[in-house]
Design a protein around this motif. Structure first.
Motif, PDB file in Angstrom:
ATOM      1  N   ASN A 122       0.789  -1.232   0.000  1.00  0.00           N
ATOM      2  CA  ASN A 122       0.000   0.000   0.000  1.00  0.00           C
ATOM      3  C   ASN A 122       0.823   1.285   0.000  1.00  0.00           C
ATOM      4  OD1 ASN A 122       0.881   0.401   2.657  1.00  0.00           O
ATOM      5  ND2 ASN A 122      -1.066  -0.177   3.575  1.00  0.00           N
ATOM      6  N   ILE A 123       2.139   1.195  -0.008  1.00  0.00           N
ATOM      7  CA  ILE A 123       2.950   2.404   0.121  1.00  0.00           C
ATOM      8  C   ILE A 123       2.766   3.355  -1.061  1.00  0.00           C
ATOM      9  CG2 ILE A 123       5.091   1.445  -0.857  1.00  0.00           C
ATOM     10  CD1 ILE A 123       4.746   3.951   2.086  1.00  0.00           C
ATOM     11  N   SER A 124       2.616   2.836  -2.257  1.00  0.00           N
ATOM     12  CA  SER A 124       2.410   3.709  -3.412  1.00  0.00           C
ATOM     13  C   SER A 124       1.100   4.480  -3.272  1.00  0.00           C
ATOM     14  CB  SER A 124       2.425   2.881  -4.700  1.00  0.00           C
ATOM     15  OG  SER A 124       2.262   3.721  -5.815  1.00  0.00           O
ATOM     16  N   ALA A 125       0.028   3.789  -2.918  1.00  0.00           N
ATOM     17  CA  ALA A 125      -1.266   4.458  -2.727  1.00  0.00           C
ATOM     18  C   ALA A 125      -1.193   5.469  -1.591  1.00  0.00           C
ATOM     19  CB  ALA A 125      -2.353   3.424  -2.453  1.00  0.00           C
ATOM     20  N   ALA A 126      -0.491   5.111  -0.512  1.00  0.00           N
ATOM     21  CA  ALA A 126      -0.368   6.016   0.635  1.00  0.00           C
ATOM     22  C   ALA A 126       0.348   7.302   0.248  1.00  0.00           C
ATOM     23  CB  ALA A 126       0.382   5.317   1.767  1.00  0.00           C
ATOM     24  N   LEU A 127       1.434   7.185  -0.486  1.00  0.00           N
ATOM     25  CA  LEU A 127       2.183   8.382  -0.872  1.00  0.00           C
ATOM     26  C   LEU A 127       1.441   9.215  -1.908  1.00  0.00           C
ATOM     27  CD1 LEU A 127       5.795   6.931  -0.845  1.00  0.00           C
ATOM     28  CD2 LEU A 127       4.729   8.476   0.820  1.00  0.00           C
ATOM     29  N   ARG A 158      12.178  -0.069  -2.431  1.00  0.00           N
ATOM     30  CA  ARG A 158      12.277  -0.023  -3.897  1.00  0.00           C
ATOM     31  C   ARG A 158      11.061   0.677  -4.499  1.00  0.00           C
ATOM     32  NH1 ARG A 158      16.502  -2.730  -5.984  1.00  0.00           N
ATOM     33  NH2 ARG A 158      17.440  -4.392  -4.735  1.00  0.00           N
ATOM     34  N   THR A 159       9.884   0.422  -3.945  1.00  0.00           N
ATOM     35  CA  THR A 159       8.665   1.078  -4.417  1.00  0.00           C
ATOM     36  C   THR A 159       8.732   2.580  -4.179  1.00  0.00           C
ATOM     37  OG1 THR A 159       7.369  -0.920  -4.016  1.00  0.00           O
ATOM     38  CG2 THR A 159       6.149   1.148  -4.211  1.00  0.00           C
ATOM     39  N   VAL A 160       9.187   2.968  -3.003  1.00  0.00           N
ATOM     40  CA  VAL A 160       9.316   4.398  -2.683  1.00  0.00           C
ATOM     41  C   VAL A 160      10.308   5.067  -3.626  1.00  0.00           C
ATOM     42  CG1 VAL A 160      10.107   6.056  -0.946  1.00  0.00           C
ATOM     43  CG2 VAL A 160       8.637   4.149  -0.271  1.00  0.00           C
ATOM     44  N   HIS A 161      11.455   4.469  -3.816  1.00  0.00           N
ATOM     45  CA  HIS A 161      12.473   5.049  -4.708  1.00  0.00           C
ATOM     46  C   HIS A 161      11.969   5.137  -6.138  1.00  0.00           C
ATOM     47  CE1 HIS A 161      15.890   5.574  -2.022  1.00  0.00           C
ATOM     48  NE2 HIS A 161      15.489   4.469  -1.415  1.00  0.00           N
ATOM     49  N   ALA A 162      11.300   4.101  -6.629  1.00  0.00           N
ATOM     50  CA  ALA A 162      10.772   4.114  -7.995  1.00  0.00           C
ATOM     51  C   ALA A 162       9.706   5.191  -8.148  1.00  0.00           C
ATOM     52  CB  ALA A 162      10.196   2.741  -8.356  1.00  0.00           C
ATOM     53  N   LEU A 163       8.851   5.333  -7.159  1.00  0.00           N
ATOM     54  CA  LEU A 163       7.815   6.360  -7.218  1.00  0.00           C
ATOM     55  C   LEU A 163       8.435   7.745  -7.257  1.00  0.00           C
ATOM     56  CD1 LEU A 163       4.792   7.005  -7.160  1.00  0.00           C
ATOM     57  CD2 LEU A 163       4.917   6.940  -4.671  1.00  0.00           C
ATOM     58  N   TYR A 164       9.452   7.967  -6.448  1.00  0.00           N
ATOM     59  CA  TYR A 164      10.117   9.261  -6.438  1.00  0.00           C
ATOM     60  C   TYR A 164      10.787   9.548  -7.785  1.00  0.00           C
ATOM     61  CZ  TYR A 164      13.064  13.171  -5.287  1.00  0.00           C
ATOM     62  OH  TYR A 164      13.652  14.403  -5.291  1.00  0.00           O
ATOM     63  N   GLU A 165      11.431   8.541  -8.359  1.00  0.00           N
ATOM     64  CA  GLU A 165      12.083   8.719  -9.663  1.00  0.00           C
ATOM     65  C   GLU A 165      11.063   9.017 -10.754  1.00  0.00           C
ATOM     66  OE1 GLU A 165      15.398   8.808 -10.443  1.00  0.00           O
ATOM     67  OE2 GLU A 165      15.723   8.758  -8.282  1.00  0.00           O
TER      68      GLU A 165
END
Length: 172
Positions: A122-127, A158-165
């Protein structure tokens, strides 16, 4: 082994004298969970001991309560966790993202950390929903209470870093 600048003490309703001892142990930041009925003297004492830049306040805010603006004068970082009547954090429930986003927008001069049930799933949806300045992960990357799962933690990061990129504007 944790590098300087990244050591965070997490506690509940910490007495000021204990906070002083924690400061002597090499912590850089002090995340304190507390109920809203705590005395203002406690907030002032905490900020006086560690400074507002190092103090991360984590108030336990019931769903029907407004944001406690009085705490804004004591800390630069606010940690908002899912509400549990019976516990200070640690519920593992992802909740309150709308309130988080609203309060982060209202009080843009503060740094907001999102906590509560964050996981690789759920981290992508949360951010996307909150544009949190920081995240506090725990149960969502554990195999059992207190036991971190390196694979889950790595997937989350990895999900957080990819989302930021892909979408750095989320954090603009």
């Amino acid at each position: 082994a944790i590098p300087g600048g990244k050591r965070v003490m997490v506690d509940v309703n910490t007495p000021t004298d204990q906070l002083e001892r924690y400061g002597d142990m090499g912590f850089d930041y002090f995340q304190i969970h507390f109920d809203l009925d705590i005395a203002l003297a406690n907030l002032a004492g905490w900020a006086g001991v560690v400074g507002s830049d190092s103090l991360w306040l984590a108030p336990r805010i019931p769903p029907d309560e407004p944001f406690p603006q009085v705490i804004l004068g004591f800390a630069e970082t606010i940690v908002l966790d899912s509400y549990s009547r019976d516990a200070f954090g640690g519920s593992g429930v992802a909740d309150g993202w709308d309130r988080f986003s609203e309060w982060k927008t209202l009080y843009q001069h503060k740094r907001f950390a999102l906590a509560g049930g964050l996981s690789p799933a759920n981290i992508s949806a949360a951010l996307h929903a909150t544009a949190a300045d920081m995240i506090d992960v725990n149960s969502g990357v554990e195999t059992s209470p207190g036991k971190k799962d390196f694979t889950r933690l790595e997937r989350l990061m990895r999900t957080v870093h990819a989302l930021y990129e892909e979408q750095p504007q989320i954090w603009d």
